[in-house]
Design a protein around this motif. Sequence first.
Motif, PDB file in Angstrom:
ATOM      1  N   SER A 171       0.865  -1.182   0.000  1.00 43.83           N
ATOM      2  CA  SER A 171       0.000   0.000   0.000  1.00 43.83           C
ATOM      3  C   SER A 171       0.893   1.220   0.000  1.00 43.83           C
ATOM      4  O   SER A 171       2.027   1.183   0.491  1.00 43.83           O
ATOM      5  CB  SER A 171      -0.897   0.028   1.241  1.00 43.83           C
ATOM      6  N   PHE A 172       0.366   2.311  -0.524  1.00 45.23           N
ATOM      7  CA  PHE A 172       1.136   3.535  -0.670  1.00 45.23           C
ATOM      8  C   PHE A 172       0.446   4.697   0.036  1.00 45.23           C
ATOM      9  O   PHE A 172      -0.774   4.711   0.186  1.00 45.23           O
ATOM     10  CB  PHE A 172       1.316   3.880  -2.157  1.00 45.23           C
ATOM     11  N   LEU A 173       1.243   5.681   0.436  1.00 47.83           N
ATOM     12  CA  LEU A 173       0.710   6.925   0.983  1.00 47.83           C
ATOM     13  C   LEU A 173       0.147   7.764  -0.157  1.00 47.83           C
ATOM     14  O   LEU A 173       0.415   7.496  -1.337  1.00 47.83           O
ATOM     15  CB  LEU A 173       1.817   7.692   1.710  1.00 47.83           C
ATOM     16  N   ASP A 174      -0.589   8.795   0.166  1.00 46.16           N
ATOM     17  CA  ASP A 174      -1.180   9.666  -0.858  1.00 46.16           C
ATOM     18  C   ASP A 174      -0.127  10.286  -1.772  1.00 46.16           C
ATOM     19  O   ASP A 174      -0.394  10.562  -2.932  1.00 46.16           O
ATOM     20  CB  ASP A 174      -2.000  10.784  -0.207  1.00 46.16           C
ATOM     21  N   ASP A 175       1.087  10.497  -1.251  1.00 47.21           N
ATOM     22  CA  ASP A 175       2.150  11.105  -2.062  1.00 47.21           C
ATOM     23  C   ASP A 175       2.922  10.086  -2.888  1.00 47.21           C
ATOM     24  O   ASP A 175       3.901  10.412  -3.550  1.00 47.21           O
ATOM     25  CB  ASP A 175       3.108  11.917  -1.182  1.00 47.21           C
ATOM     26  N   GLY A 176       2.505   8.810  -2.859  1.00 45.68           N
ATOM     27  CA  GLY A 176       3.125   7.776  -3.678  1.00 45.68           C
ATOM     28  C   GLY A 176       4.214   6.972  -2.984  1.00 45.68           C
ATOM     29  O   GLY A 176       4.698   5.987  -3.540  1.00 45.68           O
ATOM     30  N   ARG A 177       4.603   7.370  -1.765  1.00 49.85           N
ATOM     31  CA  ARG A 177       5.627   6.610  -1.035  1.00 49.85           C
ATOM     32  C   ARG A 177       5.047   5.309  -0.505  1.00 49.85           C
ATOM     33  O   ARG A 177       3.882   5.246  -0.132  1.00 49.85           O
ATOM     34  CB  ARG A 177       6.194   7.425   0.128  1.00 49.85           C
ATOM     35  N   LEU A 178       5.889   4.288  -0.481  1.00 51.73           N
ATOM     36  CA  LEU A 178       5.492   2.998   0.063  1.00 51.73           C
ATOM     37  C   LEU A 178       5.147   3.155   1.538  1.00 51.73           C
ATOM     38  O   LEU A 178       5.902   3.765   2.293  1.00 51.73           O
ATOM     39  CB  LEU A 178       6.634   1.994  -0.112  1.00 51.73           C
ATOM     40  N   ALA A 179       4.012   2.613   1.956  1.00 46.54           N
ATOM     41  CA  ALA A 179       3.553   2.741   3.346  1.00 46.54           C
ATOM     42  C   ALA A 179       3.621   1.416   4.097  1.00 46.54           C
ATOM     43  O   ALA A 179       3.823   1.406   5.308  1.00 46.54           O
ATOM     44  CB  ALA A 179       2.129   3.270   3.387  1.00 46.54           C
ATOM     45  N   GLU A 180       3.424   0.317   3.387  1.00 46.67           N
ATOM     46  CA  GLU A 180       3.448  -0.982   4.053  1.00 46.67           C
ATOM     47  C   GLU A 180       3.656  -2.081   3.026  1.00 46.67           C
ATOM     48  O   GLU A 180       3.381  -1.907   1.839  1.00 46.67           O
ATOM     49  CB  GLU A 180       2.163  -1.241   4.835  1.00 46.67           C
ATOM     50  N   ILE A 181       4.157  -3.206   3.521  1.00 48.14           N
ATOM     51  CA  ILE A 181       4.360  -4.381   2.678  1.00 48.14           C
ATOM     52  C   ILE A 181       4.074  -5.624   3.509  1.00 48.14           C
ATOM     53  O   ILE A 181       4.435  -5.693   4.689  1.00 48.14           O
ATOM     54  CB  ILE A 181       5.780  -4.410   2.073  1.00 48.14           C
ATOM     55  N   PHE A 182       3.402  -6.564   2.902  1.00 44.46           N
ATOM     56  CA  PHE A 182       3.142  -7.863   3.506  1.00 44.46           C
ATOM     57  C   PHE A 182       3.690  -8.914   2.555  1.00 44.46           C
ATOM     58  O   PHE A 182       3.499  -8.805   1.342  1.00 44.46           O
ATOM     59  CB  PHE A 182       1.642  -8.085   3.723  1.00 44.46           C
ATOM     60  N   ILE A 183       4.371  -9.918   3.087  1.00 46.26           N
ATOM     61  CA  ILE A 183       4.976 -10.970   2.256  1.00 46.26           C
ATOM     62  C   ILE A 183       4.666 -12.323   2.868  1.00 46.26           C
ATOM     63  O   ILE A 183       4.716 -12.494   4.083  1.00 46.26           O
ATOM     64  CB  ILE A 183       6.503 -10.799   2.152  1.00 46.26           C
ATOM     65  N   GLY A 184       4.375 -13.283   2.027  1.00 44.93           N
ATOM     66  CA  GLY A 184       4.184 -14.657   2.467  1.00 44.93           C
ATOM     67  C   GLY A 184       4.492 -15.601   1.329  1.00 44.93           C
ATOM     68  O   GLY A 184       4.549 -15.189   0.170  1.00 44.93           O
ATOM     69  N   ASN A 185       4.699 -16.872   1.654  1.00 43.59           N
ATOM     70  CA  ASN A 185       4.954 -17.844   0.590  1.00 43.59           C
ATOM     71  C   ASN A 185       3.943 -18.981   0.591  1.00 43.59           C
ATOM     72  O   ASN A 185       4.118 -19.964  -0.110  1.00 43.59           O
ATOM     73  CB  ASN A 185       6.388 -18.372   0.638  1.00 43.59           C
ATOM     74  N   GLY A 186       2.904 -18.871   1.377  1.00 41.24           N
ATOM     75  CA  GLY A 186       1.841 -19.860   1.350  1.00 41.24           C
ATOM     76  C   GLY A 186       2.137 -21.130   2.106  1.00 41.24           C
ATOM     77  O   GLY A 186       1.322 -22.036   2.122  1.00 41.24           O
ATOM     78  N   LYS A 187       3.301 -21.219   2.722  1.00 44.26           N
ATOM     79  CA  LYS A 187       3.650 -22.407   3.507  1.00 44.26           C
ATOM     80  C   LYS A 187       3.537 -22.040   4.976  1.00 44.26           C
ATOM     81  O   LYS A 187       4.535 -21.875   5.674  1.00 44.26           O
ATOM     82  CB  LYS A 187       5.046 -22.885   3.155  1.00 44.26           C
ATOM     83  N   ALA A 188       2.303 -21.869   5.421  1.00 42.62           N
ATOM     84  CA  ALA A 188       2.031 -21.408   6.789  1.00 42.62           C
ATOM     85  C   ALA A 188       2.796 -22.231   7.810  1.00 42.62           C
ATOM     86  O   ALA A 188       2.825 -23.455   7.743  1.00 42.62           O
ATOM     87  CB  ALA A 188       0.543 -21.470   7.076  1.00 42.62           C
ATOM     88  N   GLY A 189       3.439 -21.535   8.733  1.00 43.55           N
ATOM     89  CA  GLY A 189       4.187 -22.201   9.783  1.00 43.55           C
ATOM     90  C   GLY A 189       5.619 -22.537   9.420  1.00 43.55           C
ATOM     91  O   GLY A 189       6.395 -22.915  10.285  1.00 43.55           O
ATOM     92  N   SER A 190       5.976 -22.414   8.138  1.00 46.13           N
ATOM     93  CA  SER A 190       7.356 -22.702   7.746  1.00 46.13           C
ATOM     94  C   SER A 190       8.265 -21.550   8.163  1.00 46.13           C
ATOM     95  O   SER A 190       7.824 -20.414   8.330  1.00 46.13           O
ATOM     96  CB  SER A 190       7.458 -22.919   6.232  1.00 46.13           C
ATOM     97  N   VAL A 231       6.645  -6.911   8.318  1.00 47.42           N
ATOM     98  CA  VAL A 231       6.003  -6.126   9.374  1.00 47.42           C
ATOM     99  C   VAL A 231       6.984  -5.074   9.911  1.00 47.42           C
ATOM    100  O   VAL A 231       6.627  -3.902  10.077  1.00 47.42           O
ATOM    101  CB  VAL A 231       5.496  -7.033  10.520  1.00 47.42           C
ATOM    102  N   VAL A 232       8.224  -5.487  10.156  1.00 46.74           N
ATOM    103  CA  VAL A 232       9.229  -4.547  10.663  1.00 46.74           C
ATOM    104  C   VAL A 232       9.489  -3.443   9.632  1.00 46.74           C
ATOM    105  O   VAL A 232       9.573  -2.259   9.978  1.00 46.74           O
ATOM    106  CB  VAL A 232      10.528  -5.283  11.045  1.00 46.74           C
ATOM    107  N   ALA A 233       9.578  -3.810   8.363  1.00 47.98           N
ATOM    108  CA  ALA A 233       9.776  -2.807   7.312  1.00 47.98           C
ATOM    109  C   ALA A 233       8.594  -1.841   7.251  1.00 47.98           C
ATOM    110  O   ALA A 233       8.778  -0.627   7.102  1.00 47.98           O
ATOM    111  CB  ALA A 233       9.973  -3.483   5.955  1.00 47.98           C
ATOM    112  N   SER A 234       7.379  -2.362   7.382  1.00 51.11           N
ATOM    113  CA  SER A 234       6.187  -1.505   7.358  1.00 51.11           C
ATOM    114  C   SER A 234       6.201  -0.509   8.509  1.00 51.11           C
ATOM    115  O   SER A 234       5.883   0.675   8.326  1.00 51.11           O
ATOM    116  CB  SER A 234       4.915  -2.359   7.417  1.00 51.11           C
ATOM    117  N   LEU A 235       6.558  -0.970   9.686  1.00 54.10           N
ATOM    118  CA  LEU A 235       6.648  -0.058  10.835  1.00 54.10           C
ATOM    119  C   LEU A 235       7.714   1.012  10.598  1.00 54.10           C
ATOM    120  O   LEU A 235       7.502   2.186  10.909  1.00 54.10           O
ATOM    121  CB  LEU A 235       6.935  -0.841  12.116  1.00 54.10           C
ATOM    122  N   ALA A 236       8.850   0.607  10.048  1.00 54.10           N
ATOM    123  CA  ALA A 236       9.907   1.585   9.745  1.00 54.10           C
ATOM    124  C   ALA A 236       9.414   2.616   8.734  1.00 54.10           C
ATOM    125  O   ALA A 236       9.634   3.825   8.905  1.00 54.10           O
ATOM    126  CB  ALA A 236      11.149   0.873   9.219  1.00 54.10           C
TER     127      ALA A 236
END
Length: 104
Positions: free
Chosen positions: A32-51, A62-67
Amino acid sequence: MNDAIRRRLPNRRGSETFNFICGNFHYVATVSFLDDGRLAEIFIGNGKAGSSTDSAAKDSAVVASLALQHGIPVDVIRRALLRNSQGVANSPLGCALDLLAVSL
C-alpha cells in the motif's frame, strides 16, 4: 520515551499484489502507498504457513512496514538488507523492495 511518530494508515486503503521468486521460493507481496506515492506498508508470504521461510518473510515485512510508517525511506531499508557478491538481494524483503524500486 518514544519521540518517533508513526503515520497511521487509513483502515481502508488501496493495495497492489504481486508474485515473485527469491532463491528457490515463490512469494506473494501486497503493498500500500501513501497519498504522495511513497510505500507505506508491505506484507509478504509464501503460502507455507508455519514454515520458517514464511515466518521470516512475514516478520521482516512487518518490521519494514513499521519503519516506513515512522518515516524511514525505503531506499535506506533496501541498502541495509543482505546482498550477495553480485549485489542481488538475499531475502524476500530485499527482492520485493528491489522489484518495487524498478517499477516506481
